[in-house]
Design an enzyme around this catalytic site. Structure first.
Site, PDB file in Angstrom:
ATOM      1  N   GLY A  36     -53.677  16.528   9.500  1.00  0.00           N
ATOM      2  CA  GLY A  36     -53.789  15.062   9.562  1.00  0.00           C
ATOM      3  C   GLY A  36     -53.913  14.468   8.164  1.00  0.00           C
ATOM      4  O   GLY A  36     -53.226  13.492   7.811  1.00  0.00           O
ATOM      5  N   HIS A  37     -54.780  15.057   7.325  1.00  0.00           N
ATOM      6  CA  HIS A  37     -54.933  14.565   5.949  1.00  0.00           C
ATOM      7  C   HIS A  37     -53.627  14.736   5.170  1.00  0.00           C
ATOM      8  O   HIS A  37     -53.229  13.875   4.394  1.00  0.00           O
ATOM      9  CB  HIS A  37     -56.025  15.348   5.214  1.00  0.00           C
ATOM     10  CG  HIS A  37     -57.401  15.203   5.782  1.00  0.00           C
ATOM     11  ND1 HIS A  37     -58.041  16.225   6.429  1.00  0.00           N
ATOM     12  CD2 HIS A  37     -58.257  14.161   5.786  1.00  0.00           C
ATOM     13  CE1 HIS A  37     -59.248  15.828   6.809  1.00  0.00           C
ATOM     14  NE2 HIS A  37     -59.401  14.570   6.438  1.00  0.00           N
ATOM     15  N   GLY A 147     -56.355   7.550   8.432  1.00  0.00           N
ATOM     16  CA  GLY A 147     -55.887   8.017   9.740  1.00  0.00           C
ATOM     17  C   GLY A 147     -56.315   7.079  10.860  1.00  0.00           C
ATOM     18  O   GLY A 147     -57.428   6.542  10.853  1.00  0.00           O
ATOM     19  N   ASP A 150     -59.639   7.345  13.267  1.00  0.00           N
ATOM     20  CA  ASP A 150     -60.822   6.497  13.062  1.00  0.00           C
ATOM     21  C   ASP A 150     -60.368   5.037  13.091  1.00  0.00           C
ATOM     22  O   ASP A 150     -60.413   4.337  12.073  1.00  0.00           O
ATOM     23  CB  ASP A 150     -61.484   6.852  11.726  1.00  0.00           C
ATOM     24  CG  ASP A 150     -61.990   8.286  11.731  1.00  0.00           C
ATOM     25  OD1 ASP A 150     -62.866   8.598  12.540  1.00  0.00           O
ATOM     26  OD2 ASP A 150     -61.466   9.107  10.948  1.00  0.00           O
ATOM     27  N   MET A 188     -56.548  16.132  15.598  1.00  0.00           N
ATOM     28  CA  MET A 188     -57.066  16.959  14.502  1.00  0.00           C
ATOM     29  C   MET A 188     -58.264  16.282  13.860  1.00  0.00           C
ATOM     30  O   MET A 188     -58.269  15.063  13.667  1.00  0.00           O
ATOM     31  CB  MET A 188     -55.982  17.190  13.466  1.00  0.00           C
ATOM     32  CG  MET A 188     -54.948  18.150  13.963  1.00  0.00           C
ATOM     33  SD  MET A 188     -53.937  18.765  12.618  1.00  0.00           S
ATOM     34  CE  MET A 188     -52.770  19.728  13.557  1.00  0.00           C
ATOM     35  N   SER A 190     -61.793  17.394  11.076  1.00  0.00           N
ATOM     36  CA  SER A 190     -62.520  18.436  10.342  1.00  0.00           C
ATOM     37  C   SER A 190     -63.636  18.993  11.215  1.00  0.00           C
ATOM     38  O   SER A 190     -64.039  20.147  11.077  1.00  0.00           O
ATOM     39  CB  SER A 190     -63.120  17.862   9.055  1.00  0.00           C
ATOM     40  OG  SER A 190     -62.092  17.276   8.289  1.00  0.00           O
ATOM     41  N   ARG A 191     -64.151  18.175  12.135  1.00  0.00           N
ATOM     42  CA  ARG A 191     -65.267  18.614  12.989  1.00  0.00           C
ATOM     43  C   ARG A 191     -64.814  19.582  14.096  1.00  0.00           C
ATOM     44  O   ARG A 191     -65.661  20.212  14.721  1.00  0.00           O
ATOM     45  CB  ARG A 191     -65.994  17.414  13.597  1.00  0.00           C
ATOM     46  CG  ARG A 191     -66.776  16.627  12.551  1.00  0.00           C
ATOM     47  CD  ARG A 191     -67.699  15.596  13.157  1.00  0.00           C
ATOM     48  NE  ARG A 191     -68.623  15.071  12.171  1.00  0.00           N
ATOM     49  CZ  ARG A 191     -68.446  13.940  11.488  1.00  0.00           C
ATOM     50  NH1 ARG A 191     -67.363  13.210  11.681  1.00  0.00           N
ATOM     51  NH2 ARG A 191     -69.337  13.537  10.596  1.00  0.00           N
TER      52      ARG A 191
HETATM   53  O1  PAF Z   1     -62.442   9.000   7.134  1.00  0.00           O
HETATM   54  C1  PAF Z   1     -63.077   9.595   6.223  1.00  0.00           C
HETATM   55  O2  PAF Z   1     -62.819  10.742   5.870  1.00  0.00           O
HETATM   56  C2  PAF Z   1     -64.216   8.865   5.543  1.00  0.00           C
HETATM   57  O3  PAF Z   1     -64.898   8.041   6.431  1.00  0.00           O
HETATM   58  C3  PAF Z   1     -63.773   8.080   4.290  1.00  0.00           C
HETATM   59  C4  PAF Z   1     -62.797   6.972   4.637  1.00  0.00           C
HETATM   60  C5  PAF Z   1     -63.133   9.023   3.288  1.00  0.00           C
HETATM   61  C6  PAF Z   1     -64.996   7.435   3.624  1.00  0.00           C
HETATM   62  O4  PAF Z   1     -65.947   8.371   3.267  1.00  0.00           O
END
Ligand code: PAF
Length: 283
Positions: A36-37, A147, A150, A188, A190-191
């Site tokens: 995703g990142h 993304g 969120d 996806m 990280s958790r």
């Molecule tokens: O979505 C995230 O990974 C975090 O909330 C962010 C936007 C990097 C801020 O810490």
């Protein structure tokens, strides 16, 4: 790829990067990077001449008893992934560099931060808004990529950027990128790394229950029944609790009793100690 860990080095590296007058995109992350990142980075590369990524596990967006200490930190691996994707500069400050002794400023965005994750995690969006505002001021990007997993965070950041005139005034400076999903539909995150093999299997019930609910919600009836069924489907699949399951207007995030033609379904649910969130368009 250069890595800056102090503001002084960041400024020097940015000045070098900007010498050609090209545009700069920022991809803010907390590390523990997944596909995703990397999709955010790829979109950023398409859109801008230079890509800067940041990795900072922001303590101010974690509440008491949340997973700040357990949050996966793997800077070396993340750096290699970013470099392979063509990121030119990584901004990876320490907590002291971001919040030096005596730090006292908080940014709070009303309205879109109410309810959903803002209700369950008091102070979370203040922490997000504060750190993202700082990242924007530190990097001064032309655009930034987030993304859509969120979705509420994206709405908070857009509101803040408009209200505080943070980015150059073109509408599309804050770019949302669609959720990247595993083969079984799980968004996806990280958790997801916290899930045991069994929990990971059970977690696939979340996107499935959401799709089932959407099939009914899209017919335009009252949301109560399909949302009740969604909660029950998650319970029998092994989720301990559902923090919220709601439909809201996709832009204003106003709560809705039924689809209004521009609605999204938002769910947060817990499996083991892990809280998973997801959202999908209803219409
Ligand atoms: O979505 C995230 O990974 C975090 O909330 C962010 C936007 C990097 C801020 O810490």
């Amino acid at each position: 790829m250069q890595t800056a860990r102090t503001l002084e080095l960041l400024r020097k590296s940015l000045a070098e990067l900007r010498q050609d007058g090209g545009s700069v995109a920022l991809v803010p992350t907390m590390g523990a990077l997944h596909e995703g990142h990397l999709t955010l980075v790829r979109e950023a590369r398409e859109a801008a001449d230079h890509v800067v990524a940041s990795i900072f596990v922001n303590p101010r967006q974690f509440g008491e008893g949340e997973d700040l200490d357990a949050y996966p930190r793997q800077l070396q691996r993340d750096s290699e992934l970013l470099e392979a994707e063509g990121v030119e500069l990584l901004w990876a400050p320490t907590p002291d560099e971001v919040y030096p002794e005596g730090y006292a400023t908080n940014i709070s965005v009303a309205g879109v931060s109410a309810g959903l994750c803002g209700g369950d995690r008091p102070g979370h969006f203040d922490g997000v808004a504060t750190v993202v505002c700082k990242l924007f001021n530190q990097v001064m990007p032309d655009m930034a990529f987030f993304g859509e997993k969120d979705w509420q965070q994206l709405a908070v950041i857009r509101r803040m950027a408009r209200d505080l005139d943070l980015m150059r005034p073109h509408v599309d400076a804050i770019r949302g990128v669609p959720i990247v999903r595993e083969e079984d539909g799980l968004a996806m995150s990280s958790r997801n790394a916290y899930l045991s093999a069994r929990q990971r299997e059970q977690a696939a019930a979340l996107p499935k229950a959401m799709r089932d609910a959407i099939a009914v919600l899209a017919e335009g009836g009252e949301a109560d029944r399909p949302l009740g069924n969604l909660r029950e489907a998650l319970r029998v699949s092994g989720f301990q609790s559902v923090d919220y399951a709601e439909i809201r207007d996709a832009d204003s995030l106003a709560p809705l009793a039924r689809d209004n033609g521009n609605s999204r379904l938002f769910v947060a649910a817990r499996i083991g100690g892990t809280r998973l969130i997801d959202n999908m368009a209803v219409s």
